[in-house]
Write an enzyme that holds these catalytic residues in place. Sequence first.
Site, PDB file in Angstrom:
ATOM      1  N   CYS A  20      36.638  11.898  11.287  1.00  0.00           N
ATOM      2  CA  CYS A  20      36.029  12.965  10.479  1.00  0.00           C
ATOM      3  C   CYS A  20      34.850  13.584  11.224  1.00  0.00           C
ATOM      4  O   CYS A  20      34.728  14.815  11.314  1.00  0.00           O
ATOM      5  CB  CYS A  20      35.601  12.394   9.136  1.00  0.00           C
ATOM      6  N   CYS A  21      33.979  12.729  11.797  1.00  0.00           N
ATOM      7  CA  CYS A  21      32.848  13.244  12.574  1.00  0.00           C
ATOM      8  C   CYS A  21      33.333  13.984  13.824  1.00  0.00           C
ATOM      9  O   CYS A  21      32.735  14.983  14.232  1.00  0.00           O
ATOM     10  CB  CYS A  21      31.917  12.109  12.990  1.00  0.00           C
TER      11      CYS A  21
ATOM     12  N   CYS B  57      25.780  14.222   5.881  1.00  0.00           N
ATOM     13  CA  CYS B  57      26.729  14.692   4.881  1.00  0.00           C
ATOM     14  C   CYS B  57      26.603  13.857   3.603  1.00  0.00           C
ATOM     15  O   CYS B  57      26.323  12.659   3.664  1.00  0.00           O
ATOM     16  CB  CYS B  57      28.149  14.554   5.415  1.00  0.00           C
TER      17      CYS B  57
ATOM     18  N   CYS C 258      28.403  10.381   3.184  1.00  0.00           N
ATOM     19  CA  CYS C 258      28.031   9.314   4.124  1.00  0.00           C
ATOM     20  C   CYS C 258      26.537   9.069   4.176  1.00  0.00           C
ATOM     21  O   CYS C 258      26.029   8.512   5.155  1.00  0.00           O
ATOM     22  CB  CYS C 258      28.554   9.654   5.517  1.00  0.00           C
TER      23      CYS C 258
ATOM     24  N   CYS D 256      26.725   9.772  14.894  1.00  0.00           N
ATOM     25  CA  CYS D 256      27.919  10.583  14.659  1.00  0.00           C
ATOM     26  C   CYS D 256      28.608  11.001  15.958  1.00  0.00           C
ATOM     27  O   CYS D 256      29.688  11.578  15.929  1.00  0.00           O
ATOM     28  CB  CYS D 256      27.565  11.817  13.852  1.00  0.00           C
TER      29      CYS D 256
HETATM   30  S1  SF4 Z   1      29.106  12.221   8.300  1.00  0.00           S
HETATM   31 FE1  SF4 Z   1      30.848  11.633   6.968  1.00  0.00          FE
HETATM   32  S2  SF4 Z   1      31.556  13.501   5.926  1.00  0.00           S
HETATM   33 FE2  SF4 Z   1      30.201  14.097   7.650  1.00  0.00          FE
HETATM   34  S3  SF4 Z   1      31.573  14.534   9.331  1.00  0.00           S
HETATM   35 FE3  SF4 Z   1      30.939  12.372   9.562  1.00  0.00          FE
HETATM   36  S4  SF4 Z   1      32.453  11.116   8.422  1.00  0.00           S
HETATM   37 FE4  SF4 Z   1      32.750  13.293   7.824  1.00  0.00          FE
END
Ligand code: SF4
Length: 233
Positions: free
Chosen positions: A108-109, A191, A194, A217
């Site tokens: 996701c990151c 985010c 998270c 991240c």
């Molecule tokens: S912090 Fe969480 S929601 Fe944001 S990009 Fe990374 S995994 Fe995705």
Amino acid sequence: MWAMSTQISPIPNEIDETDAAATIAWAHREFGNGLVLTASFEDPVLVHLVATHAPGVPIVLLDTQYLFAETRWLVENLQQRLKFPLEIIRPLDDVRPDDQWQFDVEGCCARRKVEPLNRALQGRSGWITGIRRVDGPTRADTPVVQYDEVRGLTKINPLVAWSDEDIESYIVNNDLPRNPLVERGYPSIGCWPCTRPVAAGEDKRAGRWSGQNKTECGLHVTTKLTTTSEGQS
Ligand code: SF4
């Protein structure tokens, strides 16, 4: 003159790591139109410093699709007040809001932060960040200037030596708006899926990816650090 190559260059003597304004002004002279700031808008300090001491330098917001409403509010408030060039960088078109953060935070990151950041930095030679040593153990040794060999540019960390008290004084002295989440126990803001508030005594970044084996991240991965000063070996 700062060497724009993959070689480690000495940090110029004129850099005082406690003087963020002078560091930013130096970076502006060195990198000119190649300079950019990426900001999390966790607090208003670095945005104000760059808008003041390097006017015209673009300030990048990575819109991951999962930013807190409070963060968006601070972005708009500061942009209206300081009139800096704001670049909002979003994930690629095929990245839609989904549930990836629930089972694959690395992926996701990668799609929502790292790829957009790499796009935002393409063609740049200097990258200003808000990294501070007090953020936590993973950042405790960060120098004020380093060379990012992964991305092929110089990374400037003007606030690296600043304490939380320094940040607070700057906000008060310049009458700046705050991210409302900070007063609700969020010293580090990413985010919403998270990020959780932290308890007294917890590490500042303990609320990021809490309960998972992840602390960064991927935005600040570097392979070489500049650690010497001019005239020193
Ligand atoms: S912090 Fe969480 S929601 Fe944001 S990009 Fe990374 S995994 Fe995705």
